[in-house]
Structures are given as structure tokens and as C-alpha cells.
Scaffold this motif. Structure first.
Motif, PDB file in Angstrom:
ATOM      1  N   CYS A  21       0.638  -0.929  -0.314  1.00 36.83           N
ATOM      2  CA  CYS A  21       0.115  -0.179  -0.148  1.00 36.83           C
ATOM      3  C   CYS A  21       0.947   1.108  -0.154  1.00 36.83           C
ATOM      4  CB  CYS A  21      -0.774   0.340   1.041  1.00 36.83           C
ATOM      5  SG  CYS A  21      -2.636  -0.791   1.114  1.00 36.83           S
ATOM      6  N   LEU A  22       1.994   1.291   0.856  1.00 36.36           N
ATOM      7  CA  LEU A  22       2.268   2.527   1.209  1.00 36.36           C
ATOM      8  C   LEU A  22       3.333   2.577   0.002  1.00 36.36           C
ATOM      9  CD1 LEU A  22       4.127   1.628   4.458  1.00 36.36           C
ATOM     10  CD2 LEU A  22       2.795   4.002   3.550  1.00 36.36           C
ATOM     11  N   ALA A  23       3.724   1.754  -0.969  1.00 42.10           N
ATOM     12  CA  ALA A  23       4.240   2.145  -2.153  1.00 42.10           C
ATOM     13  C   ALA A  23       3.479   2.353  -3.317  1.00 42.10           C
ATOM     14  CB  ALA A  23       5.181   0.297  -2.302  1.00 42.10           C
ATOM     15  N   GLN A  24       2.702   1.489  -3.529  1.00 40.66           N
ATOM     16  CA  GLN A  24       1.734   2.284  -4.409  1.00 40.66           C
ATOM     17  C   GLN A  24       0.579   3.935  -4.140  1.00 40.66           C
ATOM     18  OE1 GLN A  24       1.750   0.653  -7.572  1.00 40.66           O
ATOM     19  NE2 GLN A  24       3.170  -0.492  -6.663  1.00 40.66           N
ATOM     20  N   LEU A  25       0.929   4.090  -3.014  1.00 41.76           N
ATOM     21  CA  LEU A  25       0.139   5.100  -3.261  1.00 41.76           C
ATOM     22  C   LEU A  25      -0.292   5.960  -3.856  1.00 41.76           C
ATOM     23  CD1 LEU A  25       1.989   6.314   0.161  1.00 41.76           C
ATOM     24  CD2 LEU A  25      -0.958   5.722   0.371  1.00 41.76           C
TER      25      LEU A  25
END
Length: 236
Positions: A21-25
Motif C-alpha cells: 500500500c505504501l509503495a503504491q500510494l
């Protein structure tokens, strides 16, 4: 070498989902791991609303169960009833970076309670209010009567949702349609443009019956059951 316990495996998977999730914000790849985390809480539906002083918009609606839970919850709420939501004033009062659980139970009018809590096939909701640099959100998890609730992740989910939607660039389509496949989204966009099924089918090179199938799938994911509810969800 001993294998991992189920609990350790679940925790590792959860950390992987958070990392993804953090990598794909702000990107299309965010929603798959995010919605997997939401579904794992036992929620029947998630809805994310953003607010300004005189407006409410739906950024995310995803139904995980049979039945159109969001039809009344979204269409009527966004059509002015949000102003009677006790959480409306609460979320506007937050400073950037703040978050808090939302509990409107003792502050609802009788009409609001009857319309949004007693009539739908739900036993309640868990709301988290959160404010960022640009957005003020209410992240709502709705519970079915038979749900095994695991609400511990609500604050984390709200923080991830805020980071994502603040990073999401302007799209040619409403954020609520991000949860759909390309075909489902194209059909909904055609409907929002006022096109009939036959014209949408011709433009997409599909049979009219396929348009009906994609529409049904889109409605099921969004938790709605009518064109009017689709328009309500997708108001700018």
C-alpha cells in the motif's frame, strides 16, 4: 526447521500488504492490498467520504457481501443528509494530521438514526475521522449482523486511505470507480454520460448483454442497485 504458526503467517502477510500500500500510494496498485485488509476485518462494506464546509463526496465504496448495502447509505447521505451527521462537524474541526474514532451514537436525530442505521441490514459501523493537508475524511466500516468484527485496524486503514487519496492525481473519472475493472468502469462512465446500453456496447465493441453483465458486477462491488445511486456516488 519448524514452520510458521498461522498467526505469524497472517502477521507477515499483513505487513506485506501495508508495505505494498505504501509503495503504491496514489496509484492503481494501492486498492487491491488495501481492500484485502479491509475485508479481513470482517466488514461488509467500506465507504470513504471527504468533506468541505458545504459538500460531501464519496471517494471509495466497496461491498464485500451480497446485497446492495450502499444504495441508501450513499445516495441519500450525499444528497444533503450528511449535514445531519454528527461526524460532519467533528471532521471539519480536525487539524491537519489529527485522527480520532467517530462515535455519533448519542447525537443523532431520530430521523437520521432511522434512515441510516435502523433500516439498512447492518448492525452498526466503525468510523475513523482523519485530516491531512488537503482532505478531511470519514473512513466507515459497516458491519453485517453476523460479522465477526475485527476493528483494530480502523485507524491504520484510515491513515492509509488519507495518504492514498491525497497522493492520487486528478483522473478523468471519479475516485469511487477505482475499485472497478476497466470494462466495468467504462460501462459506468457511459451511463454517467447519459448513454444507453446499446450505444455503450457499440463503442466498446461488446454485445448489449455484456453491458448488463458488467453493470451488475459494478453495482455489486459498489454496493448499489440503481443508476441514481451511481450518479450519487460519482458526484464531483
Amino acid at each position: 526447521m519448524r514452520g510458521k504458526s498461522p498467526e505469524m503467517g497472517d502477521t507477515a502477510h499483513q505487513f506485506t500488504q501495508i508495505e505494498t500500500c505504501l509503495a503504491q500510494l496514489g496509484q492503481d496498485g494501492f486498492l487491491t492490498p488495501f481492500l484485502e485488509m479491509v475485508e479481513a476485518t470482517g466488514a461488509a462494506q467500506i465507504m470513504v467520504f471527504s468533506y468541505t464546509l458545504d459538500h460531501a463526496a464519496c471517494l471509495l465504496s466497496r461491498n464485500f457481501r451480497a446485497g446492495a448495502l450502499g444504495a441508501r447509505l450513499a445516495a441519500e447521505y450525499l444528497d444533503g443528509w450528511f449535514r445531519q451527521d454528527p461526524l460532519f462537524a467533528d471532521v471539519l474541526a480536525l487539524d491537519g494530521g489529527q485522527s480520532r474514532p467517530g462515535d455519533p451514537a448519542d447525537r443523532m436525530s431520530a430521523d437520521y438514526r432511522a434512515r441510516f442505521f435502523e433500516a439498512p441490514d447492518l448492525s452498526g459501523k466503525s468510523a475513523t475521522l482523519i485530516a491531512g493537508e488537503r482532505l478531511r475524511l470519514a473512513v466507515n466500516l459497516y458491519w453485517a449482523d453476523d460479522a465477526v468484527r475485527q476493528p483494530d485496524l480502523c485507524a491504520l486503514l484510515a491513515r492509509l486511505a488519507l495518504l492514498h487519496f491525497e497522493a492520487r492525481p486528478e483522473h478523468a473519472y471519479p475516485a469511487a470507480l477505482d475499485v472497478l475493472s476497466d470494462r466495468e468502469r467504462a460501462v459506468c462512465l457511459g451511463m454517467l454520460a447519459g448513454k444507453k446500453a446499446e450505444l455503450i456496447a457499440a463503442e466498446l465493441g461488446l454485445a448489449p448483454s455484456s453491458i448488463i453483465t458488467y453493470r451488475k458486477r459494478a453495482y455489486a462491488k459498489l454496493g448499489i442497485n440503481s443508476r441514481g445511486s451511481l450518479f450519487a456516488l460519482c458526484r464531483p
